[in-house]
Structures are given as structure tokens and as C-alpha cells.
Motif scaffolding. Structure first.
Motif, mmCIF file in Angstrom:
data_model
loop_
_atom_site.group_PDB
_atom_site.id
_atom_site.type_symbol
_atom_site.label_atom_id
_atom_site.label_comp_id
_atom_site.label_asym_id
_atom_site.label_seq_id
_atom_site.Cartn_x
_atom_site.Cartn_y
_atom_site.Cartn_z
ATOM 1 N N PRO A 1 -4.588 1.090 -1.589
ATOM 2 C CA PRO A 1 -4.353 -0.314 -1.246
ATOM 3 C C PRO A 1 -3.267 -0.954 -2.104
ATOM 4 C CG PRO A 1 -6.361 -0.100 -2.514
ATOM 5 C CD PRO A 1 -5.903 1.298 -2.220
ATOM 6 N N THR B 1 -3.823 -1.867 9.846
ATOM 7 C CA THR B 1 -4.988 -2.736 10.035
ATOM 8 C C THR B 1 -5.560 -3.171 8.687
ATOM 9 O OG1 THR B 1 -5.524 -1.664 12.135
ATOM 10 C CG2 THR B 1 -7.288 -2.891 11.058
ATOM 11 N N ALA B 2 -5.709 -2.222 7.760
ATOM 12 C CA ALA B 2 -6.246 -2.561 6.440
ATOM 13 C C ALA B 2 -5.319 -3.524 5.706
ATOM 14 C CB ALA B 2 -6.464 -1.293 5.622
ATOM 15 N N ASP B 3 -4.010 -3.253 5.741
ATOM 16 C CA ASP B 3 -3.055 -4.149 5.077
ATOM 17 C C ASP B 3 -3.166 -5.569 5.624
ATOM 18 O OD1 ASP B 3 -2.042 -2.178 3.446
ATOM 19 O OD2 ASP B 3 -0.186 -1.874 4.582
ATOM 20 N N HIS C 1 -3.660 2.111 8.181
ATOM 21 C CA HIS C 1 -3.002 1.459 7.044
ATOM 22 C C HIS C 1 -2.522 0.062 7.433
ATOM 23 C CE1 HIS C 1 -0.058 3.481 9.471
ATOM 24 N NE2 HIS C 1 0.967 2.980 8.803
ATOM 25 N N LEU D 1 -14.373 -2.267 9.903
ATOM 26 C CA LEU D 1 -13.836 -2.560 8.571
ATOM 27 C C LEU D 1 -14.360 -3.898 8.056
ATOM 28 C CD1 LEU D 1 -10.079 -1.445 8.775
ATOM 29 C CD2 LEU D 1 -11.947 -0.307 7.568
ATOM 30 N N SER E 1 0.835 -1.203 0.000
ATOM 31 C CA SER E 1 0.000 0.000 0.000
ATOM 32 C C SER E 1 0.869 1.252 0.000
ATOM 33 C CB SER E 1 -0.908 -0.008 1.227
ATOM 34 O OG SER E 1 -0.132 -0.032 2.419
ATOM 35 N N GLU F 1 -9.964 -4.766 -0.696
ATOM 36 C CA GLU F 1 -9.125 -3.565 -0.709
ATOM 37 C C GLU F 1 -10.006 -2.321 -0.828
ATOM 38 O OE1 GLU F 1 -4.860 -4.614 -2.545
ATOM 39 O OE2 GLU F 1 -6.478 -4.569 -4.015
ATOM 40 N N MET G 1 -10.785 -8.971 4.132
ATOM 41 C CA MET G 1 -11.404 -7.712 3.726
ATOM 42 C C MET G 1 -10.994 -7.383 2.306
ATOM 43 S SD MET G 1 -10.985 -3.961 5.525
ATOM 44 C CE MET G 1 -9.701 -3.298 4.446
ATOM 45 N N ILE H 1 -8.757 4.716 1.831
ATOM 46 C CA ILE H 1 -9.110 5.398 3.080
ATOM 47 C C ILE H 1 -8.645 6.850 2.986
ATOM 48 C CG2 ILE H 1 -8.887 5.446 5.595
ATOM 49 C CD1 ILE H 1 -8.161 2.479 5.492
ATOM 50 N N GLN I 1 -10.725 -2.742 13.419
ATOM 51 C CA GLN I 1 -10.892 -3.825 12.450
ATOM 52 C C GLN I 1 -12.336 -4.309 12.371
ATOM 53 O OE1 GLN I 1 -8.780 -7.434 13.186
ATOM 54 N NE2 GLN I 1 -9.987 -7.991 14.957
#
Length: 442
Positions: free
Chosen positions: A30, A67-69, A65, A259, A6, A79, A77, A82, A256
Motif C-alpha cells: 500500500p 480498487t484498493a488505491d 491495486h 474489501l 502503492s 491500507e 478502507m 494483497i 470493492q
């Protein structure tokens, strides 16, 4: 094989005609964004953008970043993009408060919430849609915010559900609380309820150690939303986070879950725990259990409607919302079953529990501290001379405060290397507490 990671982009000095100021936008792109150049992505807009991806002098970071990664790499989850929308110094509350009659009862204008809402919808979103490969429409657009950022998220979500299809309202600033000169807690609900059921998914949460940001405020709003037609477990998720305080660190710890709710896979129930006091009084405050379900994905929620079984119903009764009605002195065990899982808890009924307990806090500050009229250590403490601050308050029984001593927004004490990252106390009995501040962060 192409390695993907990302990326972060800062758009500095982004101007607003609606607000007449500028700020930074922080954009998370992402891992596949620069590789799969045909793909478009759902977007999450977040308030307090200066804390979304990194810390600053006024607070820690949500590390969104990371947590999303992690959730993407684990396949939990999809992509997304944000967007962290930074605040402007000294304008945060003005911009996060929409005008309504109750607002005028608790604080003075200006209330620029409508202009901030227009800034996001008319200025930020068109820029994002023109500059980045976004998916458009409410099913692909979400918003998240905490504290005052939670109330502006709530307002924008209900006012503009045709734009935002999902909102995460975290530790919302729904009620202004203060202690009067007698130390009695006064509560002033000032948020506007809409009483509608738009096509909107809501994540609502509160920590169990946020002090005067009480769990009951989130519970009450969840119950009202159910009355409006929202269905728990479908378009409404409530989570009362045991032991969590009112800080970026705490919000990062549970980010999380929304998300996964908005953009991922919740999975199946894996465990259930019953949180809450194990002692209740025939005379005393209402006690309510907090059944927390954890799923295979790491998603969590508080069960709002459960079926409880009590071994000795002559001692107490537990209602579907977790409320406890004590009936006679004694002890008994209760059970809750959900999705093939079982949790149990030993309960004891006593004659009386106090509604409030007196808590006195004294704080000694370093000699270099400027002379502030008051500081905060869970609640406001007035200056009493010679580097000491002292105050007393009548705290609801069982209320927990997790905090750093503060002398203003973002001006917290620096806690040493003992492993302690904040202080805490629970108002279970009358207490006289003393803290000494070693130094200040800023």
C-alpha cells in the motif's frame, strides 16, 4: 509533503514442497508501506494471482491495486497488503478441489486442495510474514477467490478459521451442471458442507447473467449458513449482482464490496432497488425478488429478510426472502421498506409460465479454426461440419447468459470494435440464435 503511491512486487518461481511445483506471487504494497516503516498491515490472499493485478492471454484483470488505491485515497478502507497466488498451468482445478466423496461422483482425481491449503499456510504465509510487515491473526487475514477459486476459499475458510477470519466466495463453483443428450439440464452439487459456525465473516455472491452458475446456488448456501448460525448483515453478506457474468471483468466490478466489508467502512443505506421478473405464473417456476441495497460507501448487498407490502394480497404474496406466491390472475404493486428507504415494483400474475424453454444456438467459426469436437456459447455446441457448431438445450425460464464464444479455457473469440464486449441472451421464450466468430484472441 511526501507523495506516496502503492507498489507491486513479483516473487517469481516461488517453490512449493507440498505441491512439488513453482509459481509467481504478486504482492501489492500500500501507499504508506515504504514511508511509514514501523507500520504493519492486514493481508488479503487471492487465488488466480495472474489475473489479480493484470491481464494475460487467458483472461482480463481484477485491477485490485486500482480498487484498493481508490478506496484508501477516499478514506473508505484501511491500507492492506494483497497477495495474488498464481496458478500453475493445467493444475488449477486439481489444486482448487478438496477431496470429498461427492467430488468422486462428478470428476476424476487427483484432488490436491489439501496440499494447496498447506502450501498457502505452511509456505506462502511464513514467507510473507518474514519478508513483509504483516499483521498476523485471523482478524487481520482474509482470502478471496472466484469460481473454482471460490470453492477453495470456502473450504479453506471453514477448515482453518483460526488462520483466516474473513473469506470472499465469489461466483462459487458449488454445482457441476451439464446438459444430457436430450438437452435436459442435470445438476450435481459436489461441494462439502461443514454445518458449523466458526468465528468467520463470509462474503458470498453470484452474478445474474452467469448462465449455469445460477443465483439459486448462492441463495441456497446463504440460507444454509443462516441455519448454521450466521447472521445476515453481520458475519454473512450475500450479493446477487444483476446482469453480471462469469469473468474477471465482473468480479473486478464488485470486488470493492468485500474489501469494504473486511477492511473498511460500509456506511449507511443510500438506495434500494428491486430486481427480478415482473411476471409470474400460477403454474410455473418459483420466482424470487432480489432487493439490492447500495450504501454511501458504494458497498452493496442483497437483503435476505425483508418486509414486503402488497397492494392487493389476493393477487400474490411476497415472503421475507423475496419468494413470490401467485394467487390469482391480475396485477398489483409491491413495496419494500428498509432503513428509511422504499422501493416498489409492479407485478403481473398470468396463468402459466414455462419451467424451461428450448434454446438453439448455431455458431460459424473462421476457416482457420482447428477442428474442435465442440465449442461453448453459453452451453456446449457439437461440431456439425463446414465450420458450423450447433446445439440445443432446455434452459430454465428467465436464465441469462453473458459470454464470449469459447473453444476452451481462456480461448475466447475476439469481438470487434462495435462496442460489444460479450454476447448475451435470456431464456424468456423459445429461441434460435446464430453467432459468427470473426477471430480468436489466441
Amino acid at each position: 509533503m511526501v507523495s506516496m503511491s502503492s507498489r507491486m512486487v513479483e516473487i517469481a518461481d516461488f517453490p512449493s514442497v507440498n505441491l512439488g511445483n513453482t509459481r509467481s506471487l504478486y504482492v501489492y504494497l500500500p501507499p504508506s508501506y515504504h514511508v511509514n516503516t514501523e507500520k504493519r498491515y492486514a493481508v488479503l490472499y487471492m487465488h488466480d494471482g495472474q489475473h489479480v493485478f493484470s491481464a494475460d492471454v487467458t483472461g482480463e484483470s481484477w485491477e485490485m491495486h486500482e480498487t484498493a488505491d481508490r478506496l484508501v485515497s477516499e478514506g473508505r478502507m484501511e491500507e492492506i497488503i494483497i497477495v495474488g497466488i498464481a496458478t500453475v498451468p493445467h493444475q488449477r482445478l486439481n489444486e482448487y478441489f478438496h477431496d470429498n466423496p461427492r467430488m468422486h461422483e462428478v470428476t476424476a482425481p487427483p484432488f490436491a486442495g489439501e496440499q494447496y491449503e498447506a502450501f498457502i499456510i505452511e509456505e506462502v504465509m511464513p514467507y510473507m510474514n518474514a519478508t513483509f510487515r504483516t499483521l498476523q491473526g485471523p482478524e487481520y487475514t482474509a482470502m478471496m477467490g472466484s469460481s473454482a477459486g471460490g470453492i477453495v476459499t470456502y473450504n479453506i475458510g471453514f477448515r482453518r478459521p483460526e488462520i483466516f477470519g474473513s473469506i470472499a466466495v465469489m461466483s462459487p463453483f458449488f454445482v457441476k451442471t451439464e446438459f444430457d443428450t436430450e438437452g435436459q439440464l442435470q445438476e450435481y452439487p459436489f461441494y462439502q458442507r461443514y454445518g458449523t459456525h466458526p468465528n468467520l465473516r463470509i462474503w458470498l455472491d453470484m452474478g445474474g447473467a452467469e448462465g449455469v452458475f445460477m443465483e439459486k446456488y448462492a441463495r441456497v448456501e446463504a440460507e444454509r449458513l443462516i441455519h448454521d448460525g450466521f447472521v445476515p448483515g453481520e458475519d454473512l453478506m450475500l450479493f446477487l449482482d444483476p446482469g453480471a457474468g462469469h469473468s474477471q471483468r465482473d468480479w473486478a466490478g464488485r470486488a470493492q464490496a468485500p474489501l469494504l466489508y473486511f477492511f473498511g467502512h460500509i456506511g449507511e443505506p443510500a438506495s434500494i432497488q428491486l430486481h427480478g421478473d415482473s411476471v409470474v405464473g400460477i403454474n410455473g417456476p418459483l420466482k424470487q425478488l432480489n432487493p439490492v441495497i447500495t450504501y454511501t460507501s458504494g458497498f452493496v448487498q442483497t437483503l435476505m429478510n425483508g418486509t414486503f407490502h402488497v397492494e392487493d394480497p389476493d393477487v400474490l404474496r411476497v415472503w421475507p426472502d423475496g419468494s413470490i406466491t401467485p394467487r390469482a390472475l391480475g396485477s398489483t404493486r409491491m413495496f419494500l421498506q428498509y432503513g428509511g428507504l422504499t422501493a416498489d415494483k409492479e407485478m403481473r400474475v398470468v396463468d402459466e409460465m414455462p419451467e424451461f424453454v428450448k434454446v438453439t444456438v448455431q455458431v460459424k467459426v473462421p476457416p482457420s479454426t482447428p477442428p474442435y469436437p465442440s465449442i461453448y456459447a453459453g452451453f456446449e455446441l457439437p461440431y456439425c461440419g463446414e465450420g458450423l457448431y450447433r446445439g440445443s438445450a432446455m434452459i430454465p425460464h428467465g436464465l441469462t447468459f453473458a459470454f464470449k464464444v469459447s473453444r476452451g479455457f481462456g480461448l475466447h473469440e475476439k469481438i470487434g470494435t462495435s462496442g460489444l464486449n460479450r454476447r448475451s441472451f435470456t431464456a424468456s421464450s423459445e429461441m434460435d440464435l446464430f453467432y459468427e466468430v470473426e477471430d480468436w484472441d489466441v
